[in-house]
Design a protein around this motif. Sequence first.
Motif, PDB file in Angstrom:
ATOM      1  N   TRP A  44       3.643  -3.455   1.177  1.00 45.35           N
ATOM      2  CA  TRP A  44       2.767  -2.656   2.051  1.00 45.35           C
ATOM      3  C   TRP A  44       3.379  -2.517   3.436  1.00 45.35           C
ATOM      4  O   TRP A  44       3.346  -1.435   4.027  1.00 45.35           O
ATOM      5  N   HIS A  47       6.120   0.124   3.443  1.00 41.04           N
ATOM      6  CA  HIS A  47       5.814   1.506   3.106  1.00 41.04           C
ATOM      7  C   HIS A  47       4.566   2.075   3.781  1.00 41.04           C
ATOM      8  O   HIS A  47       4.236   3.240   3.521  1.00 41.04           O
ATOM      9  N   THR A  48       3.872   1.272   4.569  1.00 38.32           N
ATOM     10  CA  THR A  48       2.691   1.781   5.261  1.00 38.32           C
ATOM     11  C   THR A  48       2.711   1.291   6.710  1.00 38.32           C
ATOM     12  O   THR A  48       3.597   0.551   7.113  1.00 38.32           O
ATOM     13  N   SER A  49       1.705   1.665   7.443  1.00 39.77           N
ATOM     14  CA  SER A  49       1.590   1.229   8.841  1.00 39.77           C
ATOM     15  C   SER A  49       1.019  -0.187   8.907  1.00 39.77           C
ATOM     16  O   SER A  49       0.430  -0.673   7.933  1.00 39.77           O
ATOM     17  N   VAL A  52      -2.722  -0.167   8.000  1.00 38.85           N
ATOM     18  CA  VAL A  52      -2.972  -0.019   6.560  1.00 38.85           C
ATOM     19  C   VAL A  52      -2.634  -1.325   5.843  1.00 38.85           C
ATOM     20  O   VAL A  52      -3.377  -1.782   4.964  1.00 38.85           O
ATOM     21  N   THR A  53      -1.524  -1.938   6.220  1.00 39.71           N
ATOM     22  CA  THR A  53      -1.146  -3.220   5.621  1.00 39.71           C
ATOM     23  C   THR A  53      -2.253  -4.247   5.834  1.00 39.71           C
ATOM     24  O   THR A  53      -2.650  -4.946   4.904  1.00 39.71           O
ATOM     25  N   SER A  91      -5.068  -0.023  -3.664  1.00 36.55           N
ATOM     26  CA  SER A  91      -3.644  -0.181  -3.379  1.00 36.55           C
ATOM     27  C   SER A  91      -2.852   1.045  -3.826  1.00 36.55           C
ATOM     28  O   SER A  91      -1.986   1.541  -3.092  1.00 36.55           O
ATOM     29  N   VAL A  94      -3.800   4.138  -1.520  1.00 32.11           N
ATOM     30  CA  VAL A  94      -3.394   4.046  -0.116  1.00 32.11           C
ATOM     31  C   VAL A  94      -1.901   3.813   0.056  1.00 32.11           C
ATOM     32  O   VAL A  94      -1.310   4.311   1.016  1.00 32.11           O
ATOM     33  N   ALA A  95      -1.287   3.074  -0.854  1.00 31.43           N
ATOM     34  CA  ALA A  95       0.112   2.696  -0.637  1.00 31.43           C
ATOM     35  C   ALA A  95       1.076   3.187  -1.705  1.00 31.43           C
ATOM     36  O   ALA A  95       2.148   3.680  -1.380  1.00 31.43           O
ATOM     37  N   ASP A  96       0.727   3.056  -2.966  1.00 31.51           N
ATOM     38  CA  ASP A  96       1.706   3.330  -4.020  1.00 31.51           C
ATOM     39  C   ASP A  96       1.990   4.810  -4.240  1.00 31.51           C
ATOM     40  O   ASP A  96       3.128   5.175  -4.512  1.00 31.51           O
ATOM     41  N   ARG A  98       1.904   7.162  -2.127  1.00 30.37           N
ATOM     42  CA  ARG A  98       2.476   7.789  -0.938  1.00 30.37           C
ATOM     43  C   ARG A  98       4.006   7.685  -0.977  1.00 30.37           C
ATOM     44  O   ARG A  98       4.544   6.695  -1.424  1.00 30.37           O
ATOM     45  N   ARG A 101       8.006   5.746   3.782  1.00 37.03           N
ATOM     46  CA  ARG A 101       8.143   6.309   5.138  1.00 37.03           C
ATOM     47  C   ARG A 101       9.519   6.119   5.666  1.00 37.03           C
ATOM     48  O   ARG A 101      10.315   5.365   5.242  1.00 37.03           O
TER      49      ARG A 101
END
Length: 101
Positions: A44, A47-49, A52-53, A91, A94-96, A98, A101
């Motif tokens: 997380w 790959h996320t902010s 979000v994590t 999960s 929101v994360a997978d 996407r 980044r």
Amino acid sequence: MRLSTAAITAGSLIGGWQLARRTGNRPLGGAVLAAGGVVAGREWARHTSPAVTGALVITYAGAFGLSHPLAKRIGAWPSVLAVSALTAAVSYAVADRRPAR
């Protein structure tokens, strides 16, 4: 290679519970839960902010906490499966799914 955090979270919630149940060793089940949280958290974070994590970590830990009172109402297996499915769905959404980044 990108790991599926949906699979990690669901697998560690179910696997940790089953290990603790079958061995009678709750700390061992907790170790599986913690390891899954660390692996998913690292993915997380990659790959996320940070926000979000943090929200996903809270969701994962909250699912574990929610499973206990929920098990008293609907039973252990349904509870663990429900919180695992919920955590995996969040999960994934929101994360997978996407792009990195």
